[in-house]
Design a protein around this motif. Sequence first.
Motif, PDB file in Angstrom:
ATOM      1  N   LYS A  80       0.851  -1.192   0.000  1.00 42.33           N
ATOM      2  CA  LYS A  80       0.000   0.000   0.000  1.00 42.33           C
ATOM      3  C   LYS A  80       0.880   1.233   0.000  1.00 42.33           C
ATOM      4  CE  LYS A  80      -4.037  -1.986   2.275  1.00 42.33           C
ATOM      5  NZ  LYS A  80      -4.970  -1.891   3.412  1.00 42.33           N
ATOM      6  N   VAL A  81       0.452   2.236  -0.722  1.00 40.26           N
ATOM      7  CA  VAL A  81       1.166   3.510  -0.787  1.00 40.26           C
ATOM      8  C   VAL A  81       0.184   4.600  -0.389  1.00 40.26           C
ATOM      9  CG1 VAL A  81       2.461   5.085  -2.245  1.00 40.26           C
ATOM     10  CG2 VAL A  81       2.629   2.624  -2.645  1.00 40.26           C
ATOM     11  N   GLU A  82       0.513   5.316   0.652  1.00 43.99           N
ATOM     12  CA  GLU A  82      -0.412   6.321   1.180  1.00 43.99           C
ATOM     13  C   GLU A  82       0.253   7.693   1.198  1.00 43.99           C
ATOM     14  OE1 GLU A  82      -3.188   3.553   4.081  1.00 43.99           O
ATOM     15  OE2 GLU A  82      -1.601   4.773   4.966  1.00 43.99           O
ATOM     16  N   GLN A  83      -0.463   8.655   0.661  1.00 39.69           N
ATOM     17  CA  GLN A  83       0.035  10.028   0.654  1.00 39.69           C
ATOM     18  C   GLN A  83      -0.783  10.864   1.623  1.00 39.69           C
ATOM     19  OE1 GLN A  83       0.505   9.991  -4.109  1.00 39.69           O
ATOM     20  NE2 GLN A  83       0.809  12.018  -3.186  1.00 39.69           N
ATOM     21  N   ASN A  84      -0.126  11.839   2.215  1.00 36.69           N
ATOM     22  CA  ASN A  84      -0.864  12.839   2.966  1.00 36.69           C
ATOM     23  C   ASN A  84      -0.105  14.151   2.978  1.00 36.69           C
ATOM     24  OD1 ASN A  84       0.387  13.335   5.857  1.00 36.69           O
ATOM     25  ND2 ASN A  84       0.666  11.172   5.374  1.00 36.69           N
ATOM     26  N   PRO A  85      -0.855  15.236   2.914  1.00 33.93           N
ATOM     27  CA  PRO A  85      -2.318  15.257   2.819  1.00 33.93           C
ATOM     28  C   PRO A  85      -2.792  14.906   1.407  1.00 33.93           C
ATOM     29  CG  PRO A  85      -1.468  17.466   2.626  1.00 33.93           C
ATOM     30  CD  PRO A  85      -0.275  16.578   2.865  1.00 33.93           C
ATOM     31  N   LEU A  86      -4.105  14.688   1.247  1.00 31.47           N
ATOM     32  CA  LEU A  86      -4.662  14.437  -0.075  1.00 31.47           C
ATOM     33  C   LEU A  86      -4.984  15.741  -0.796  1.00 31.47           C
ATOM     34  CD1 LEU A  86      -7.019  11.411   0.629  1.00 31.47           C
ATOM     35  CD2 LEU A  86      -4.625  11.423  -0.087  1.00 31.47           C
ATOM     36  N   PHE A  87      -5.198  16.789  -0.003  1.00 25.51           N
ATOM     37  CA  PHE A  87      -5.462  18.093  -0.597  1.00 25.51           C
ATOM     38  C   PHE A  87      -4.739  19.135   0.235  1.00 25.51           C
ATOM     39  CE2 PHE A  87      -7.574  21.033  -3.270  1.00 25.51           C
ATOM     40  CZ  PHE A  87      -7.831  22.159  -2.492  1.00 25.51           C
ATOM     41  N   LEU A  88      -4.105  20.070  -0.457  1.00 28.10           N
ATOM     42  CA  LEU A  88      -3.315  21.086   0.230  1.00 28.10           C
ATOM     43  C   LEU A  88      -3.530  22.433  -0.451  1.00 28.10           C
ATOM     44  CD1 LEU A  88      -1.132  21.908   2.237  1.00 28.10           C
ATOM     45  CD2 LEU A  88       0.581  21.018   0.639  1.00 28.10           C
ATOM     46  N   SER A  89      -4.057  23.367   0.311  1.00 29.50           N
ATOM     47  CA  SER A  89      -4.219  24.721  -0.197  1.00 29.50           C
ATOM     48  C   SER A  89      -3.250  25.615   0.547  1.00 29.50           C
ATOM     49  CB  SER A  89      -5.662  25.200   0.028  1.00 29.50           C
ATOM     50  OG  SER A  89      -5.821  26.517  -0.470  1.00 29.50           O
ATOM     51  N   MET A  90      -2.417  26.317  -0.172  1.00 29.18           N
ATOM     52  CA  MET A  90      -1.398  27.121   0.490  1.00 29.18           C
ATOM     53  C   MET A  90      -1.203  28.455  -0.216  1.00 29.18           C
ATOM     54  SD  MET A  90       1.824  24.702  -0.559  1.00 29.18           S
ATOM     55  CE  MET A  90       3.057  25.643   0.302  1.00 29.18           C
ATOM     56  N   GLN A  91      -0.638  29.387   0.509  1.00 31.00           N
ATOM     57  CA  GLN A  91      -0.366  30.706  -0.047  1.00 31.00           C
ATOM     58  C   GLN A  91       0.970  30.689  -0.773  1.00 31.00           C
ATOM     59  OE1 GLN A  91      -3.782  32.047   0.849  1.00 31.00           O
ATOM     60  NE2 GLN A  91      -2.343  33.690   0.335  1.00 31.00           N
ATOM     61  N   GLU A  92       1.077  31.526  -1.772  1.00 32.08           N
ATOM     62  CA  GLU A  92       2.369  31.700  -2.421  1.00 32.08           C
ATOM     63  C   GLU A  92       3.408  32.127  -1.387  1.00 32.08           C
ATOM     64  OE1 GLU A  92       1.904  34.409  -5.747  1.00 32.08           O
ATOM     65  OE2 GLU A  92       1.975  32.716  -7.122  1.00 32.08           O
ATOM     66  N   GLY A  93       4.607  31.629  -1.568  1.00 35.47           N
ATOM     67  CA  GLY A  93       5.703  32.005  -0.687  1.00 35.47           C
ATOM     68  C   GLY A  93       5.885  31.097   0.515  1.00 35.47           C
ATOM     69  N   LYS A  94       4.907  30.241   0.783  1.00 34.25           N
ATOM     70  CA  LYS A  94       4.993  29.352   1.943  1.00 34.25           C
ATOM     71  C   LYS A  94       5.695  28.052   1.582  1.00 34.25           C
ATOM     72  CE  LYS A  94       2.557  31.973   4.756  1.00 34.25           C
ATOM     73  NZ  LYS A  94       3.164  32.605   5.943  1.00 34.25           N
ATOM     74  N   ASN A  95       6.139  27.358   2.645  1.00 37.21           N
ATOM     75  CA  ASN A  95       6.774  26.048   2.491  1.00 37.21           C
ATOM     76  C   ASN A  95       5.839  24.965   2.984  1.00 37.21           C
ATOM     77  OD1 ASN A  95       9.038  27.571   1.832  1.00 37.21           O
ATOM     78  ND2 ASN A  95       9.875  27.447   3.911  1.00 37.21           N
ATOM     79  N   TYR A  96       5.938  23.790   2.355  1.00 35.59           N
ATOM     80  CA  TYR A  96       5.146  22.668   2.863  1.00 35.59           C
ATOM     81  C   TYR A  96       5.757  21.365   2.395  1.00 35.59           C
ATOM     82  CZ  TYR A  96       1.062  20.932   5.269  1.00 35.59           C
ATOM     83  OH  TYR A  96       0.232  20.345   6.192  1.00 35.59           O
ATOM     84  N   THR A  97       5.333  20.267   3.043  1.00 36.85           N
ATOM     85  CA  THR A  97       5.849  18.938   2.726  1.00 36.85           C
ATOM     86  C   THR A  97       4.711  17.967   2.484  1.00 36.85           C
ATOM     87  OG1 THR A  97       7.848  19.313   4.047  1.00 36.85           O
ATOM     88  CG2 THR A  97       7.285  17.028   3.514  1.00 36.85           C
ATOM     89  N   ILE A  98       4.842  17.183   1.433  1.00 37.17           N
ATOM     90  CA  ILE A  98       3.919  16.083   1.140  1.00 37.17           C
ATOM     91  C   ILE A  98       4.624  14.786   1.534  1.00 37.17           C
ATOM     92  CG2 ILE A  98       2.686  14.844  -0.675  1.00 37.17           C
ATOM     93  CD1 ILE A  98       2.671  17.507  -2.253  1.00 37.17           C
ATOM     94  N   TYR A  99       3.881  13.906   2.215  1.00 34.85           N
ATOM     95  CA  TYR A  99       4.448  12.658   2.715  1.00 34.85           C
ATOM     96  C   TYR A  99       3.913  11.464   1.934  1.00 34.85           C
ATOM     97  CZ  TYR A  99       5.830  15.582   6.612  1.00 34.85           C
ATOM     98  OH  TYR A  99       6.384  16.571   7.382  1.00 34.85           O
ATOM     99  N   CYS A 100       4.805  10.490   1.729  1.00 36.28           N
ATOM    100  CA  CYS A 100       4.440   9.267   1.021  1.00 36.28           C
ATOM    101  C   CYS A 100       4.964   8.089   1.829  1.00 36.28           C
ATOM    102  CB  CYS A 100       5.055   9.272  -0.378  1.00 36.28           C
ATOM    103  SG  CYS A 100       4.820   7.752  -1.308  1.00 36.28           S
ATOM    104  N   ASN A 101       4.035   7.334   2.414  1.00 35.66           N
ATOM    105  CA  ASN A 101       4.399   6.153   3.189  1.00 35.66           C
ATOM    106  C   ASN A 101       4.046   4.905   2.404  1.00 35.66           C
ATOM    107  OD1 ASN A 101       4.954   7.079   6.229  1.00 35.66           O
ATOM    108  ND2 ASN A 101       3.350   8.350   5.372  1.00 35.66           N
ATOM    109  N   TYR A 102       4.883   3.881   2.501  1.00 37.85           N
ATOM    110  CA  TYR A 102       4.572   2.631   1.820  1.00 37.85           C
ATOM    111  C   TYR A 102       4.815   1.464   2.776  1.00 37.85           C
ATOM    112  CZ  TYR A 102       9.607   2.928   0.798  1.00 37.85           C
ATOM    113  OH  TYR A 102      10.961   3.065   0.897  1.00 37.85           O
ATOM    114  N   SER A 103       4.140   0.342   2.475  1.00 38.85           N
ATOM    115  CA  SER A 103       3.974  -0.696   3.500  1.00 38.85           C
ATOM    116  C   SER A 103       4.940  -1.867   3.404  1.00 38.85           C
ATOM    117  CB  SER A 103       2.546  -1.245   3.448  1.00 38.85           C
ATOM    118  OG  SER A 103       2.298  -1.839   2.194  1.00 38.85           O
TER     119      SER A 103
END
Lengths: 115, 112
Positions: free
Chosen positions: B3-26
């Motif tokens: 199984k491969v799971e990503q989070n978050p599934l939806f991300l709304s962010m402002q320009e100029g900000k930083n963020y991370t998408i995670y991908c876990n696998y089983s």
Amino acid sequence: NAGVTQTPKFRILKIGQSMTLQCTQDMNHNYMYWYRQDPGMGLKLIYYSVGAGITDKGEVPNGYNVSRSTTEDFPLRLELAAPSQTSVYFCASSDSGTGGSYEQYFGPGTRLTVT
Amino acid sequence: ELKVEQNPLFLSMQEGKNYTIYCNYSTTSDRLYWYRQDPGKSLESLFVLLSNGAVKQEGRLMASLDTKARLSTLHITAAVHDLSATYFCAVDLSGNTGKLIFGQGTTLQVKP
């Protein structure tokens, strides 16, 4: 190079009809793949091939058939279409690549609706 | 079953900000891919990560792989509107044939 090409781009089928989705690549890649993508979901592997004459099942093979008679072509056959096969179908190809990357290159997709 | 799971599934962010998408696998795999998909379009390869500790960067995107934790991250630095898309991670099930299992995708919306 055209890369990976797919035809048709769109198709509407009636329940029970059959059709073949065409996929051709001009990169001389040994590996080819068929995926389906349902709305809002990731891709699921239907069938794949590691070379001409060699094919194997992926995650969701039921209702589909494939053949690979040449390096370039990898057609996907739908027999007795069902509404559950409404999806976008992507073909991809790869070779072993740098360091065994098997990086896949995708075609533009075929949007299929079964009604 | 892998199984491969990503989070978050939806991300709304402002320009100029930083963020991370995670991908876990089983299950064990040392081969992970990141793709980008624009609405109604095909998939574009972003990164190929082939070993534990691999890190790759392209512009405002950086991807890393920790095979021991079975985790990959896609970090976005100073987001811009052009990065709005859906991002998929995929794990190679076989190791030598490219049989990929995809995550559900993370839809990123970057607001001006």
